[in-house]
Design a protein around this motif. Structure first.
Motif, mmCIF file in Angstrom:
data_model
loop_
_atom_site.group_PDB
_atom_site.id
_atom_site.type_symbol
_atom_site.label_atom_id
_atom_site.label_comp_id
_atom_site.label_asym_id
_atom_site.label_seq_id
_atom_site.Cartn_x
_atom_site.Cartn_y
_atom_site.Cartn_z
ATOM 1 N N LYS A 121 -7.191 -4.966 -5.862
ATOM 2 C CA LYS A 121 -7.107 -3.667 -6.523
ATOM 3 C C LYS A 121 -7.723 -3.711 -7.919
ATOM 4 N N ARG A 137 -2.183 2.062 -9.321
ATOM 5 C CA ARG A 137 -1.514 1.692 -8.071
ATOM 6 C C ARG A 137 -0.943 0.275 -8.152
ATOM 7 N N SER A 141 -6.895 2.537 -9.226
ATOM 8 C CA SER A 141 -6.520 1.264 -8.608
ATOM 9 C C SER A 141 -5.558 0.490 -9.497
ATOM 10 N N GLU A 155 0.836 -1.203 0.000
ATOM 11 C CA GLU A 155 0.000 0.000 0.000
ATOM 12 C C GLU A 155 0.873 1.258 0.000
#
Length: 1000
Positions: free
Chosen positions: A423, A434, A431, A368
């Motif tokens: 995700k 990321r 998402s 994260e």
């Protein structure tokens, strides 16, 4: 089997231990179980006698097992049980298990309160534990019980002096603490006085007595409140006081943890000032060190027993650190510090925390953090620094390294898979972005995991689609992921086929951030042939164009640091080409821009810069080409790598010299603070290459290279440590160790309130230290790394350079020689005295010559064995340097020991050895030979008689009459030897015959 079942089982266990099938701890456990079972058929008296027999034989483990069996069999509160308890205490004392000895003696005294032996043994154990007051109490009671006991009287006197000294010191320290607390915590005091007083409390906290008094006086709570003040100097001093109070004391650390609470440590860590964060990080690590039995040395490891005792506290601290990594209120620097603390402690087997971290969701938290987009100037929920992703990748790699078996690695991969799937389930683009950013972090850390995820169906296709969109953010992250993924040959070929055109299109973008990332991707694909000059993935001339493009980004001051960082990464791939190496080294402006960038402190810059330097100096790992294998490859029509002519040693030396002159050494020292073991290995490689040039070693030392190399020699990858140690050895060969590895620091003495406080001045900062300011030099810390090069796995050159450096070190002082002996260096060095290689044998003998000055080495040569005999044989070596060194060592030893003088005569060839020395045409050889004979004559009449009985007498007479220039020392020593023989009345001067000789 003929001696009973316990002996046969014990033999099997020991055999298994020798073969590596069972550990020492298991051996001890099995032995105790077996001995206990064997003792079940006996009474307590028989077990006790068996224990006494084992004790006299020095078998402490067996004695403990027998005494334990006797204690179980003896009746409660019986005299027999008290005897067995105090006997077991004696065995505990031999094993230096003092806590167990105290417990057994206490149990024996509960049965027999005035037992002299139990009192004495508890007194010994308490003294060893430095509980002097309690030991003194037992000694006094023993003297009351047994007034005629002569053994306890000197112990009582010694303990009385110690207790009185401690009482005096405690009284003085108590006054100091009270006075400093008054100034430090008084709100009305002058600010300068408060700062000085709080710094003095740091000094007192380093002293055992001071630390105990400060804890008793409640200083911890006051310090805990004081950190809330805004003054930085007071804040730092308060955190350092807590660090010193926690150092090397488990009970005090637990007490402080309970008093302040774990949130206090996290609060002081959570700060935006780098110096404050560093102090808090050190404090946190000190707490973990105390709870796990480590010290602050880089090569220290936790003690499993202590970790088991304090596992609750350790687990709590590490769990809090893991949770804090995703704390939204944490500063970027604090987050980096928390991840670094996890990295530092997660790989210890004794803590067993790598798997625990996975189980508590630590992987998801780290992923994260690594997926945050603040670096791309995108809104982010967490504050991160430019170094956060790099630090997180190092931490992930360290965790994966400690997944020692397949099931654990599968759990690691499963956690990552779950994070990615979670995700990707979200429909929004953020998402997916990321996910790609976190994949890039994995590819920079645990590469195998990253490659496995990339290989999943649809992942690479998604990345290529993102690279082809018009969204700048997607283009950036996709470019970075493609660059990171192109690490293995099969991946590069696939990306060249699928992604090269996309990267070329992205390079045409108007956004510099996209262009430079696409440029790096092309550079990486273009360098996939490595150093093989025959492989060119792109057309001729493409590499030159890419180099020029990277250079324009690097030297342009208008470009921000991020652009220049990517440009350096591109050069780190292109510099595998020798033509690019020569072009870059000739470009002074590009070199200076790269050096300036390396000093920025951004850890994400380090790897690219250092990799470029490694390529420039050819310090990368080279495949050894065996001529026979080359011929075989030609016959099989396999491809054979070709080395570029510009990578010849002459060109490499010129490049190294240019880099040193441009100030690369100081940049390497600045980058050596990196937490990444791989980066540190690369730095060590470059410094080692520079130290390979004799004329550059002084420059390396001048810029702080020796100080930077020492931590890398103690901690890091195996290859990194080896390169760092070899560089230190090369420095130690040509430079005075006291200059190359300085140990003293500048200091000023401040007098305050009638007390003297020593303040160390280091650059612009002032740190308060204890009285141990002027201790041993840094050269003492070099000894262990240098000895690590004396190993069969190291090359002959590394062995030779280590021996030469140790020879220089051994000449510094007795403290260094003692350290070499303590680290087991004598045995390692002696192994090379038996080597067939002439240079190694010579260097090892020269080291022993300097070590012979140590009384501890003299005792080793006095002990039973063939050490002296072998030195005598080495005196007859054909190699004159080896013979000189052996004769020098023998002369030094003979000067200090009569036993050595007698041992010289033990080998049958001792006379041949003396002839070889005394009759040599070399004056140096004669000097050493006659020195040996002179010492032997002086030390023992019996030895002198044996020498006089040979032709050594005539040789000495001849040498005593030498008149040639340069032989004065030989003549003087020969005359001294003859005078010694005369004193022993073995010879007489001419004309000193008896009266009877004048009669007819």
């Amino acid at each position: 089997k003929s001696h009973g079942p316990e002996y046969s089982i014990r033999g099997l266990v020991l055999t298994a231990k020798v073969r590596g099938h069972i550990t020492s701890v298991a051996v001890s456990v099995v032995e105790r179980v077996v001995m206990s079972e064997a003792a079940s058929d006996k009474n307590a008296e028989a077990c006790k006698e068996e224990g006494n027999t084992a004790f006299r034989a020095g078998d402490w483990e067996r004695a403990l097992a027998c005494y334990s069996a006797a204690i179980r069999l003896a009746q409660d509160d019986s005299v027999e049980k008290a005897v067995c308890l105090k006997n077991r205490a004696a065995a505990h004392l031999k094993r230096q298990d003092y806590q167990a000895a105290v417990a057994d003696c206490a149990a024996a005294l509960d049965i027999a309160p005035s037992d002299p032996k139990a009192l004495y043994r508890r007194c010994q154990a308490l003294e060893a534990l430095e509980r002097f007051e309690e030991a003194y109490r037992d000694a006094k009671q023993l003297l009351v019980v047994d007034p005629g006991n002569k053994t306890v009287q000197p112990v009582l006197q010694r303990l009385f002096r110690t207790v009185e000294e401690r009482r005096t010191i405690n009284a003085q320290t108590n006054n100091k603490v009270a006075q400093m607390c008054r100034y430090a915590f008084g709100s009305e005091e002058d600010p300068d006085k408060r700062k000085m007083a709080i710094n003095n409390l740091v000094v007192l906290a380093r002293e055992k007595a001071g630390a105990e008094i400060m804890q008793q006086e409640g200083v911890v709570k006051q310090v805990g409140r004081l950190v809330r003040v805004e003054d930085k100097a007071i804040y730092l001093a308060c955190v350092r006081i807590v660090s010193e109070l926690c150092k090397d004391n488990v009970e005090r650390t637990k007490s402080i943890l309970q008093e302040l609470g774990v949130p206090w440590f996290l609060d002081v860590l959570n700060c935006s000032d780098e110096e404050r964060v560093n102090a808090a990080q050190y404090c946190f690590q000190t707490v973990l060190n105390s709870l796990s039995g480590m010290d602050n040395k880089l090569d220290s490891k936790p003690c499993k027993e202590i970790c088991e005792q304090n596992h609750k506290e350790i687990d709590t601290l590490l769990t809090c650190l893991v949770c804090s990594t995703t704390n939204r209120t944490f500063s970027g620097l604090a987050r980096d510090a928390a991840i670094e603390l996890i990295t530092r402690n997660v790989h210890y087997k004794a803590l067993d925390w790598a798997e625990c971290l996975v189980n508590v969701g630590g992987l998801q938290r780290l992923l994260e953090v690594s997926s945050e987009l603040q670096e791309y100037k995108y809104e982010s929920a967490m504050d991160i620094t430019p170094s956060t992703r790099t630090i997180a990748s190092v931490c992930l790699a360290r965790i994966y390294e400690n997944m020692y078996y397949d099931a654990a690695r599968e759990r690691f991969l499963k956690c990552v898979d779950e994070y990615v799937k979670d995700k990707l389930m979200s429909p929004d683009i953020e998402s997916k972005v990321r996910v790609v950013v976190s994949l890039t972090t994995l590819l920079l850390g645990p590469l195998d995991v990253g490659n496995t995820i990339i290989a999943r169906q649809g992942i690479m296709e998604m990345i290529l689609v993102m690279a082809g969109t018009d969204d700048l953010l997607q283009q950036k992250v996709a470019c970075e992921c493609i660059i990171a993924a192109a690490s293995k040959k099969d991946k590069v070929q696939a990306i060249v086929q699928q992604g090269a055109d996309i990267l070329k299109n992205l390079y045409q973008s108007k956004d510099d951030g996209i262009r430079v990332r696409a440029l790096v991707g092309l550079c990486k694909l273009g360098s996939s042939g490595g150093t093989d000059a025959s492989i060119r993935p792109f057309a001729d001339g493409s590499t030159t164009k890419l180099t020029e493009a990277c250079r324009r980004f690097l030297i342009n001051p208008a470009k921000d640091k991020d652009m220049r960082k990517w440009a350096v990464e591109g050069l780190s791939y292109l510099t595998l080409d020798a033509d690019v190496k020569e072009k870059l080294v000739a470009d002074k402006s590009a070199l200076q821009a790269m050096i300036e960038l390396s000093r920025s402190g951004d850890q994400s810059v380090v790897y690219g810069v250092v990799t470029t330097l490694v390529n420039l100096v050819n310090a990368y790992e080279k495949q050894e080409l065996v001529p026979e294998m080359i011929e075989l490859a030609k016959y099989a029509k396999h491809h054979i790598p070709e080395e570029h002519e510009l990578d010849d040693p002459d060109f490499v030396t010129k490049r190294i010299t240019v880099l040193a002159q441009e100030g690369v050494t100081s940049a390497l020292v600045a980058m050596a603070r990196s937490e990444s073991p791989n980066s540190r290995e690369l730095i060590a490689r470059v410094l080692n290459a520079m130290c390979g040039e004799k004329e550059l070693r002084g420059l390396v030392v001048q810029h702080g290279g020796a100080k930077a190399l020492l931590p890398m020699a103690l901690d890091g990858t195996d290859k990194g440590k080896k390169h760092a140690v070899q560089a230190l050895a090369r420095i130690g060969i040509t430079m005075n160790p006291e200059v190359a590895f300085p140990g003293q620091r500048c200091a000023e003495v401040i007098v305050m309130y009638n007390y003297i406080w020593i303040i160390v001045v280091s650059g612009n900062s002032r740190r308060v230290l204890s009285e141990e300011l002027y201790g041993c030099g840094a050269w003492l810390q070099v000894v262990r790394p240098l000895l690590s090069l004396l190993h069969q796995d190291c090359s002959a050159l590394e062995n030779f350079e280590a021996l030469l450096a140790l020879c220089n070190l051994a000449s510094v002082n007795e403290t260094v020689r003692k350290r070499i002996v303590k680290e087991g260096g004598v045995t390692q060095i002696e192994c090379y005295m038996y080597e067939e290689h002439e240079m190694l044998r010579r260097a090892a003998t020269q080291v022993m010559t300097n070590l012979a000055l140590s009384p501890e080495v003299v005792r080793l040569y006095e002990s039973p064995g063939d050490r002296v005999k072998f030195l005598v044989l080495l005196c007859t070596e054909e190699d004159e340097e080896t013979s000189l060194a052996a004769a020098g060592a023998l002369a030094v030893l003979a000067a200090q020991s009569k036993k050595v003088c007698r041992k010289v005569l033990e080998p049958t060839s001792w006379l041949d050895a003396l002839h070889h020395l005394l009759l040599s045409p070399s004056v140096d050889m004669q000097h050493r030979g006659v020195a040996i004979v002179a010492h032997m004559m002086q030390n023992s009449r019996s030895v002198a008689e044996k020498l006089i009985a040979t032709d050594v007498m005539e040789i000495l007479l001849a040498l005593s009459l030498l008149q040639e220039e340069g032989q004065e020392k030989v003549r003087t020593l020969a005359q001294e030897a003859l005078q010694s023989a005369e004193r022993w009345k073995l010879i007489k001067k001419p004309g000193e015959g008896s009266d009877e000789e004048d009669l007819e």
